[in-house]
Motif scaffolding. Structure first.
Motif, PDB file in Angstrom:
ATOM      1  N   HIS A  95       0.398   4.228  -2.624  1.00  0.00           N
ATOM      2  CA  HIS A  95      -0.959   4.602  -3.004  1.00  0.00           C
ATOM      3  C   HIS A  95      -1.353   5.922  -2.355  1.00  0.00           C
ATOM      4  O   HIS A  95      -1.108   6.149  -1.187  1.00  0.00           O
ATOM      5  CB  HIS A  95      -1.945   3.509  -2.568  1.00  0.00           C
ATOM      6  CG  HIS A  95      -1.819   2.245  -3.368  1.00  0.00           C
ATOM      7  ND1 HIS A  95      -2.634   1.944  -4.424  1.00  0.00           N
ATOM      8  CD2 HIS A  95      -0.943   1.222  -3.265  1.00  0.00           C
ATOM      9  CE1 HIS A  95      -2.284   0.772  -4.939  1.00  0.00           C
ATOM     10  NE2 HIS A  95      -1.255   0.306  -4.245  1.00  0.00           N
ATOM     11  N   SER A  96      -1.965   6.781  -3.126  1.00  0.00           N
ATOM     12  CA  SER A  96      -2.519   8.017  -2.592  1.00  0.00           C
ATOM     13  C   SER A  96      -4.040   8.000  -2.672  1.00  0.00           C
ATOM     14  O   SER A  96      -4.685   8.996  -2.401  1.00  0.00           O
ATOM     15  CB  SER A  96      -1.979   9.226  -3.369  1.00  0.00           C
ATOM     16  OG  SER A  96      -2.309   9.105  -4.744  1.00  0.00           O
ATOM     17  N   ASP A  97      -4.599   6.843  -3.048  1.00  0.00           N
ATOM     18  CA  ASP A  97      -6.042   6.731  -3.200  1.00  0.00           C
ATOM     19  C   ASP A  97      -6.741   6.755  -1.844  1.00  0.00           C
ATOM     20  O   ASP A  97      -6.160   6.446  -0.811  1.00  0.00           O
ATOM     21  CB  ASP A  97      -6.402   5.418  -3.919  1.00  0.00           C
ATOM     22  CG  ASP A  97      -5.795   5.345  -5.310  1.00  0.00           C
ATOM     23  OD1 ASP A  97      -5.552   4.221  -5.765  1.00  0.00           O
ATOM     24  OD2 ASP A  97      -5.558   6.409  -5.914  1.00  0.00           O
ATOM     25  N   ASN A  98      -8.023   7.079  -1.876  1.00  0.00           N
ATOM     26  CA  ASN A  98      -8.830   7.048  -0.659  1.00  0.00           C
ATOM     27  C   ASN A  98      -9.221   5.615  -0.328  1.00  0.00           C
ATOM     28  O   ASN A  98      -9.266   4.736  -1.196  1.00  0.00           O
ATOM     29  CB  ASN A  98     -10.105   7.880  -0.840  1.00  0.00           C
ATOM     30  CG  ASN A  98      -9.805   9.350  -0.972  1.00  0.00           C
ATOM     31  OD1 ASN A  98      -8.747   9.820  -0.574  1.00  0.00           O
ATOM     32  ND2 ASN A  98     -10.752  10.090  -1.546  1.00  0.00           N
ATOM     33  N   TRP A  99      -9.532   5.410   0.922  1.00  0.00           N
ATOM     34  CA  TRP A  99     -10.084   4.126   1.334  1.00  0.00           C
ATOM     35  C   TRP A  99     -11.504   3.993   0.763  1.00  0.00           C
ATOM     36  O   TRP A  99     -12.243   4.977   0.710  1.00  0.00           O
ATOM     37  CB  TRP A  99     -10.138   4.042   2.859  1.00  0.00           C
ATOM     38  CG  TRP A  99      -8.790   4.057   3.505  1.00  0.00           C
ATOM     39  CD1 TRP A  99      -8.181   5.096   4.124  1.00  0.00           C
ATOM     40  CD2 TRP A  99      -7.868   2.962   3.577  1.00  0.00           C
ATOM     41  NE1 TRP A  99      -6.940   4.739   4.590  1.00  0.00           N
ATOM     42  CE2 TRP A  99      -6.717   3.427   4.274  1.00  0.00           C
ATOM     43  CE3 TRP A  99      -7.893   1.633   3.134  1.00  0.00           C
ATOM     44  CZ2 TRP A  99      -5.620   2.611   4.530  1.00  0.00           C
ATOM     45  CZ3 TRP A  99      -6.798   0.825   3.392  1.00  0.00           C
ATOM     46  CH2 TRP A  99      -5.681   1.308   4.078  1.00  0.00           C
ATOM     47  N   THR A 100     -11.839   2.800   0.353  1.00  0.00           N
ATOM     48  CA  THR A 100     -13.170   2.576  -0.227  1.00  0.00           C
ATOM     49  C   THR A 100     -14.059   1.706   0.649  1.00  0.00           C
ATOM     50  O   THR A 100     -15.259   1.596   0.402  1.00  0.00           O
ATOM     51  CB  THR A 100     -13.058   1.939  -1.618  1.00  0.00           C
ATOM     52  OG1 THR A 100     -12.308   0.719  -1.522  1.00  0.00           O
ATOM     53  CG2 THR A 100     -12.376   2.895  -2.594  1.00  0.00           C
ATOM     54  N   GLN A 152     -14.203   9.052   2.591  1.00  0.00           N
ATOM     55  CA  GLN A 152     -13.553  10.124   1.833  1.00  0.00           C
ATOM     56  C   GLN A 152     -12.797  11.081   2.756  1.00  0.00           C
ATOM     57  O   GLN A 152     -11.782  11.665   2.369  1.00  0.00           O
ATOM     58  CB  GLN A 152     -14.603  10.898   1.034  1.00  0.00           C
ATOM     59  CG  GLN A 152     -15.262  10.098  -0.069  1.00  0.00           C
ATOM     60  CD  GLN A 152     -16.475  10.805  -0.662  1.00  0.00           C
ATOM     61  OE1 GLN A 152     -16.864  11.892  -0.200  1.00  0.00           O
ATOM     62  NE2 GLN A 152     -17.087  10.215  -1.680  1.00  0.00           N
ATOM     63  N   ASN A 190      -0.329  15.510  -1.348  1.00  0.00           N
ATOM     64  CA  ASN A 190      -0.670  15.057  -2.707  1.00  0.00           C
ATOM     65  C   ASN A 190      -1.584  16.057  -3.413  1.00  0.00           C
ATOM     66  O   ASN A 190      -2.594  15.686  -4.022  1.00  0.00           O
ATOM     67  CB  ASN A 190      -1.337  13.668  -2.667  1.00  0.00           C
ATOM     68  CG  ASN A 190      -0.390  12.598  -2.157  1.00  0.00           C
ATOM     69  OD1 ASN A 190       0.791  12.589  -2.489  1.00  0.00           O
ATOM     70  ND2 ASN A 190      -0.914  11.691  -1.338  1.00  0.00           N
ATOM     71  N   SER A 233      -5.468   9.461   3.316  1.00  0.00           N
ATOM     72  CA  SER A 233      -5.216   8.548   2.205  1.00  0.00           C
ATOM     73  C   SER A 233      -4.520   7.283   2.691  1.00  0.00           C
ATOM     74  O   SER A 233      -4.034   7.206   3.826  1.00  0.00           O
ATOM     75  CB  SER A 233      -4.348   9.234   1.150  1.00  0.00           C
ATOM     76  OG  SER A 233      -3.032   9.415   1.671  1.00  0.00           O
ATOM     77  N   SER A 259       0.790  -1.232   0.000  1.00  0.00           N
ATOM     78  CA  SER A 259       0.000   0.000   0.000  1.00  0.00           C
ATOM     79  C   SER A 259       0.817   1.274   0.000  1.00  0.00           C
ATOM     80  O   SER A 259       0.275   2.351  -0.111  1.00  0.00           O
ATOM     81  CB  SER A 259      -0.911   0.003   1.244  1.00  0.00           C
ATOM     82  OG  SER A 259      -1.732  -1.140   1.259  1.00  0.00           O
ATOM     83  N   LYS A 285      -3.661  18.033  -2.198  1.00  0.00           N
ATOM     84  CA  LYS A 285      -5.013  18.094  -1.653  1.00  0.00           C
ATOM     85  C   LYS A 285      -4.979  18.722  -0.263  1.00  0.00           C
ATOM     86  O   LYS A 285      -4.220  18.277   0.611  1.00  0.00           O
ATOM     87  CB  LYS A 285      -5.617  16.683  -1.574  1.00  0.00           C
ATOM     88  CG  LYS A 285      -7.089  16.679  -1.216  1.00  0.00           C
ATOM     89  CD  LYS A 285      -7.684  15.297  -1.407  1.00  0.00           C
ATOM     90  CE  LYS A 285      -9.186  15.322  -1.161  1.00  0.00           C
ATOM     91  NZ  LYS A 285      -9.804  13.996  -1.375  1.00  0.00           N
TER      92      LYS A 285
END
Length: 568
Positions: A98-103, A484, A197, A488, A95, A199
């Motif tokens: 990764h800069s993605d959000n948790w889903t 959201q 990132n 991240s 992980s 944001k």
């Protein structure tokens, strides 16, 4: 040209025995008189990391520190190994980029599940609970914010109808009984938050009202996420929707992370311990009883703080890059905390009384901390009274006076109204201050450091950053908005790895009261050390006995588990 001739006179001391006199110094003797003496000191120098916060040791790298204050080979090797393998130990390497959000919450649990403690497992199961939320203000990793509320703040417009809709209680009556408590994060108001990132991140400055119930639980009854009341700053209540109330509590926990790490952990233990250590090394000779008493409580502090400045709070440090309060916000918070720092808040006996928490039930930080303070105080008093027979001897000890003067200048920055003594006038005054120093470097640091992974390993309980602003109206939250809002994946991973490292005990750990290097050679100090160790064992035994009956054991002030110094 006029030439002056001087001879250097070196006065040395009997290093086998502690002395309170100025027994090791250099004096220049010339044709026109003689100079004042100067202690034979090492290369320890002061430096300013940032204006408005305590000064630090001048060092560019661990190798520029004197060898006697550096890590041992074992400590160096273990730190390097732990840092290098931190992600692997936590099974987070997949992980990390990764800069993605948790889903989903399941994804967070998969990462967390790779490394748990008994308490972190309890946190993961109960983090949504109001009772557990309240419990953490007493016995979590930051028991320093809560105080008894006798008058509601003007900027917190809470009414009986809001918090006691059943009519069973009234706020005024419950405040008079000592059952209402306040946690106020005004220190964070208006702080510039980080950008991660590309944001913007968010940090609230909440007010929290809590009620002690008849069954002695501490329950949150109202949360306001900004300091100033307004239409777009609602007071959140337990009667609100599930995610409105949970979101408000998450913003409180995010605020608590920043205040805990920057004020109560970094400033009040690490940075002050460094000030105590640098002043000791600069002003007090090795033959002095104060040096022999305090030097074990400075072990590794200078190097661990140097590494923190280089790897945690530097421009590319973990805290700077991944915390909502990283960067400019970090310095703002620390300067504000420094400006409000008082001597009484560093002495647990005074701090508990000032916060009105003497009779709160199930407050194990207070119970263990007060007992530990008394044990340390008894030890310090017995040992130092062996060397100081009168107040006059304290007043005339120039090295002791230089030590406290340097602490005032470089630790408390000559601020007025801190309550810190400018000089020592009595034996009692000196004993209390030295007790505070040892308590800060051992017990207090353990209380705010050792539980970091226990309470912060499960990210939703202690997020280091949040990616959505505090809600301005009710009814706009859901599990989706909560996910959201969470930091991240990258931020989560780095925080978990960091608090795991900071919570890991070293293999060359030295518990409080243990002195592998014998600085005192006389029998009377040895007698006091043995009594100190006996009292610490008694406290440890009592804590272990109590913890057997607790759902969540409180171990952070167990002398057998706490380090002699700020070494991690």
């Amino acid at each position: 040209m006029e030439i002056y001739k001087y001879e250097v006179t070196v006065i040395t001391a009997n290093t086998n025995h502690a002395n309170t006199f100025n027994d090791a110094f250099v004096r220049l003797v010339g044709t026109d008189g003689q100079s004042d003496y100067s202690c034979i000191s090492n290369n320890i120098r002061w430096d300013v990391y940032a204006d408005g916060i305590p000064h630090c040791v001048k060092a560019d790298s661990p190798l520029s520190l004197p060898s006697e204050v550096r890590f041992s080979f074992t400590k160096t090797l273990q730190m390097a190994f732990t840092v290098a393998t931190g992600m692997i130990k936590l099974n987070l390497q997949i992980s990390c980029n990764h800069s993605d959000n948790w889903t989903s919450m399941k994804d967070i649990y998969k990462v967390f599940h790779s490394r748990q403690t008994d308490i972190s497992d309890h946190v993961q199961k109960h983090w949504r609970s109001d009772a557990f939320f309240g419990y953490q203000f007493l016995n979590g990793v930051n028991p320093m914010m809560i105080r008894r509320c006798t008058v509601l703040p003007e900027n917190f417009p809470v009414t009986d109808e809001m918090v006691f809709p059943s009519g069973w209680w009234r706020l005024e009556n419950e405040m008079q009984k000592g059952n209402i408590f306040l946690v106020d994060y005004k220190l964070l108001d208006g702080v510039m938050t980080n950008v991660i990132n590309d944001k913007k991140q968010y940090l609230a400055a909440p007010l929290v009202l809590l009620h002690r119930t008849p069954d002695d639980e501490l329950m949150p009854i109202a949360i306001q996420l900004k300091q100033e009341p307004a239409e777009d700053n609602p007071v959140f209540l337990p009667s609100d929707s599930e995610y409105d109330w949970l979101t408000a509590k998450i913003f409180v926990r995010g605020a608590d992370f920043s205040v805990h790490q920057l004020n109560f952990h970094l400033l009040r233990t690490h940075l002050l311990a460094e000030v105590f250590a640098v002043s000791l090394l600069r002003n007090v000779p090795t033959t002095h009883p104060q040096y022999k008493l305090l030097i074990p409580h400075t072990r590794y502090t200078l190097q661990i703080n140097l590494l923190a400045r280089q790897q945690l709070i530097s421009d590319d440090g973990v805290f700077t890059k991944f915390a909502a309060s990283g960067g400019k916000g970090m310095l703002t918070i620390m300067k504000r905390a420094q400006s409000s720092l008082t001597y009484s808040s560093l002495c647990i006996t005074h701090d508990i009384a000032e916060r009105g928490l003497e009779s709160v039930p199930n407050f194990y930080y207070r119970d263990d901390g007060l007992e530990l303070w008394e044990i340390i105080h008894s030890f310090v008093q017995g040992l130092l009274k062996h060397y100081y027979k009168s107040d006059v001897e304290v007043q005339e000890d120039t090295e002791l006076q230089s030590w406290i003067e340097d602490i005032n200048n470089h630790g408390f920055l000559l601020q007025d109204n801190t309550g810190i003594p400018k000089s020592f006038r009595t034996v009692a005054e000196m004993v209390e201050f030295v007790t505070m120093v040892i308590f800060t470097c051992s017990g207090q640091h353990s209380a705010v450091n050792s539980g970091q992974y226990d309470y912060g390993g499960w990210m939703p309980n202690t997020p280091m950053s949040l990616q959505r602003p505090p809600p301005t109206t009710k009814g706009t939250t859901s599990e989706e908005t909560m996910l959201q809002m969470f930091p991240s994946i990258t931020t989560t991973v780095h925080n978990m790895a960091t608090v795991w490292l900071l919570s890991s005990q070293s293999t060359d750990f030295v518990p409080l009261g243990h002195y592998p290097e014998e600085y005192f050679t006389e029998e009377i100090p040895h007698r006091w050390i043995r009594a100190f160790q006996k009292d610490l064992k008694r406290l440890s035994k009592a804590i272990n006995a109590r913890n057997r009956d607790l759902a969540i054991p409180y171990t952070y002030l167990d002398p057998a588990r706490m380090e002699n110094s700020v070494a991690l």
